[in-house]
Design a protein around this motif. Sequence first.
Motif, PDB file in Angstrom:
ATOM      1  N   GLU A 270       2.040  34.190  36.915  1.00 29.25           N
ATOM      2  CA  GLU A 270       2.201  32.861  36.334  1.00 29.25           C
ATOM      3  C   GLU A 270       1.177  32.739  35.221  1.00 29.25           C
ATOM      4  O   GLU A 270      -0.012  32.951  35.437  1.00 29.25           O
ATOM      5  N   THR A 271       1.646  32.414  34.038  1.00 33.38           N
ATOM      6  CA  THR A 271       0.770  32.399  32.859  1.00 33.38           C
ATOM      7  C   THR A 271       0.338  30.976  32.549  1.00 33.38           C
ATOM      8  O   THR A 271       1.152  30.055  32.535  1.00 33.38           O
ATOM      9  N   VAL A 272      -0.972  30.796  32.300  1.00 28.11           N
ATOM     10  CA  VAL A 272      -1.541  29.527  31.864  1.00 28.11           C
ATOM     11  C   VAL A 272      -2.005  29.718  30.431  1.00 28.11           C
ATOM     12  O   VAL A 272      -2.909  30.513  30.161  1.00 28.11           O
ATOM     13  N   GLU A 273      -1.349  29.003  29.511  1.00 25.59           N
ATOM     14  CA  GLU A 273      -1.680  29.136  28.101  1.00 25.59           C
ATOM     15  C   GLU A 273      -3.069  28.556  27.832  1.00 25.59           C
ATOM     16  O   GLU A 273      -3.523  27.659  28.530  1.00 25.59           O
ATOM     17  N   PRO A 274      -3.741  29.040  26.788  1.00 19.25           N
ATOM     18  CA  PRO A 274      -5.078  28.529  26.460  1.00 19.25           C
ATOM     19  C   PRO A 274      -5.014  27.057  26.048  1.00 19.25           C
ATOM     20  O   PRO A 274      -4.089  26.632  25.355  1.00 19.25           O
ATOM     21  N   PRO A 302      -9.950  35.748  26.292  1.00 13.50           N
ATOM     22  CA  PRO A 302     -10.102  34.693  25.295  1.00 13.50           C
ATOM     23  C   PRO A 302      -9.067  34.820  24.183  1.00 13.50           C
ATOM     24  O   PRO A 302      -8.626  35.914  23.842  1.00 13.50           O
ATOM     25  N   VAL A 303      -8.721  33.675  23.632  1.00 17.33           N
ATOM     26  CA  VAL A 303      -7.768  33.627  22.520  1.00 17.33           C
ATOM     27  C   VAL A 303      -8.444  32.931  21.358  1.00 17.33           C
ATOM     28  O   VAL A 303      -9.171  31.939  21.546  1.00 17.33           O
ATOM     29  N   GLU A 304      -8.217  33.465  20.155  1.00 11.06           N
ATOM     30  CA  GLU A 304      -8.855  32.883  18.979  1.00 11.06           C
ATOM     31  C   GLU A 304      -8.346  31.465  18.745  1.00 11.06           C
ATOM     32  O   GLU A 304      -7.182  31.153  18.961  1.00 11.06           O
ATOM     33  N   GLY A 305      -9.242  30.593  18.294  1.00  7.23           N
ATOM     34  CA  GLY A 305      -8.876  29.213  18.022  1.00  7.23           C
ATOM     35  C   GLY A 305      -9.913  28.260  18.603  1.00  7.23           C
ATOM     36  O   GLY A 305     -10.803  28.658  19.370  1.00  7.23           O
ATOM     37  N   GLU A 306      -9.834  26.983  18.249  1.00  5.80           N
ATOM     38  CA  GLU A 306     -10.759  25.948  18.717  1.00  5.80           C
ATOM     39  C   GLU A 306     -10.102  25.226  19.882  1.00  5.80           C
ATOM     40  O   GLU A 306      -9.072  24.566  19.726  1.00  5.80           O
ATOM     41  N   TYR A 307     -10.681  25.372  21.059  1.00  9.36           N
ATOM     42  CA  TYR A 307     -10.112  24.752  22.267  1.00  9.36           C
ATOM     43  C   TYR A 307     -11.150  23.874  22.957  1.00  9.36           C
ATOM     44  O   TYR A 307     -11.438  24.024  24.125  1.00  9.36           O
ATOM     45  N   LYS A 308     -11.763  22.975  22.216  1.00 10.21           N
ATOM     46  CA  LYS A 308     -12.735  22.053  22.789  1.00 10.21           C
ATOM     47  C   LYS A 308     -12.044  20.742  23.157  1.00 10.21           C
ATOM     48  O   LYS A 308     -10.996  20.389  22.586  1.00 10.21           O
TER      49      LYS A 308
END
Length: 543
Positions: A270-274, A302-308
């Motif tokens: 089961e995949t949980v997207e960032p 980790p996946v590139e991008g701003e996830y704050k």
Amino acid sequence: MKKRIIIALSMLCLLTLALVSCGGHEHAFKVEWEKDATDHWHKCEVAGEACSEVSEKSAHTFEVKSTTDATCDAKGSKVESCTVCGYEKTTELAALGHDLNEEVIAPTCLETGITNLSCKREGCGYTAQKNPVATLGHDLIENVVEPTCTAGGYTELKCSRCPYTEQVAATAKLDHTYVEEVIAPTCTEKGVTKVTCANCDYSMEKDEKDVIPHSFYKEADAAIDEHYVIIFEPTCTEAGVAAYICINCGYTSDEETDKFAVDAIGHNFETVEPWCGNGGMLEKKCTNVCDGIACTESSSEPVEGEYKHTYGEVEIPATCSDNATYKCEKCGTSFTAYEGDELGQKTNEHNYTIPGEVVPPTCISEGYTVYGCSNGNCGTTENKDPVAKGSHSFGVASAQGMITCTVCGKGYVDITAEMVTEEGAVCICGGDPCTCGAKSELEGYVKPKAPEAITANTEFVKTEYTLSDGNHALAIGYGVIVLSSEAEANYTVTVYATADGEALEAFVVSGSNVSVDLYKYEAVGKVVITSDSDASVSFYKAV
């Protein structure tokens, strides 16, 4: 004795009467008693003349001489004798008759009834019988017992009053009524024909047949049929094992040739997207449960991008010690403001304005008031409004070298003495708490030495004092000085912070036994004492 007195008096009367004249002559009475059934008397007797005069005539006075008791069937008697003349009479006593006890014995089927009589009196032995009652005869009840396949029938006669029974009118037993049940053989049990009687418990078996072989379904579609059982469940990565089941009896084969492998089921990720809730990580977790155990296979990268988190509604404002808490506009979770952001940073400035516990001063520590910070839910405190500590008030030193403060109860020991613990090591400590584990009771451990002498009008100097104000533990210094003299004396005490520094304080104390507290000073380097008379000084450390 009474009888003899009566006879003697009677003889005296006779002699007197013999002299009495009667018709011209003297009476003479016989000594012997004349008597009949009721009276006794003395008779007159004159030679050649007849005289009817008598003397001392009176009724008999009887007493019982002997008694023969009457019995049930024999008379008794009582013999009485006159106490004056000896006349005897016998009285007959009637027979008592029997005092009977009756025992009634009821009749039975075979025995007559009777009433037995026996005399209750001891030694009598009389017995008799009366009122005979005829036997009752049996009161028979009939019970018909029907014949069965295993026993004949009969009529049972049983008396309702006694154990008597009798069997009459016998009938022959019946024949069995046979019923047959054919049980076919299976893979696990032999076949047989069971013969039973419909009327009784009789049974037998015949025509036994051997078991038949198991039948396992092993065609190509067996894996999708219900003709096998899983022995070992397959997991995500390992194959399982299954065995075929007999289609006739459900038997599971334990032969290796009747087993086959079941393919591993593989992971089911089961995949949980960032997103901001997981910090921008791509998460994968297997959801399979194999044989009751959840698979633990997972991955996270980790996946590139701003996830704050994105600042939204304020839940808890910032305080002097904590950043503000917000609800994320994207994921709805709560988070603390990021360090360095302009929003919701703590002030780091406390405002101690809420008064709390007031701690009073003691002999060895300052007093103070605890204040709490009034900024939100800060919860930090600060001690303010100090109150100077008091002074010890010491009593007289004991013979063992102990001196105790009468206010706080702290004990001190004469440092000129040697104190030894049970472990054999010197242990001097002080204050509250005592950290070295010294004995709370020092008697028996302290060996006092002679105090140091103070000569009148001469300075007595003591140096190398060291005090620690934290818990008043002393390394080599002294906490209390005790000054003693035979009479009242005046002492001038000067206290210095260091051996070469300026005086902290100079004061005068008076008495024959006084103490000086050095713990009120943060540091003592030297003490100078003068006295107007000879005295002695002892130095004490806290223990």
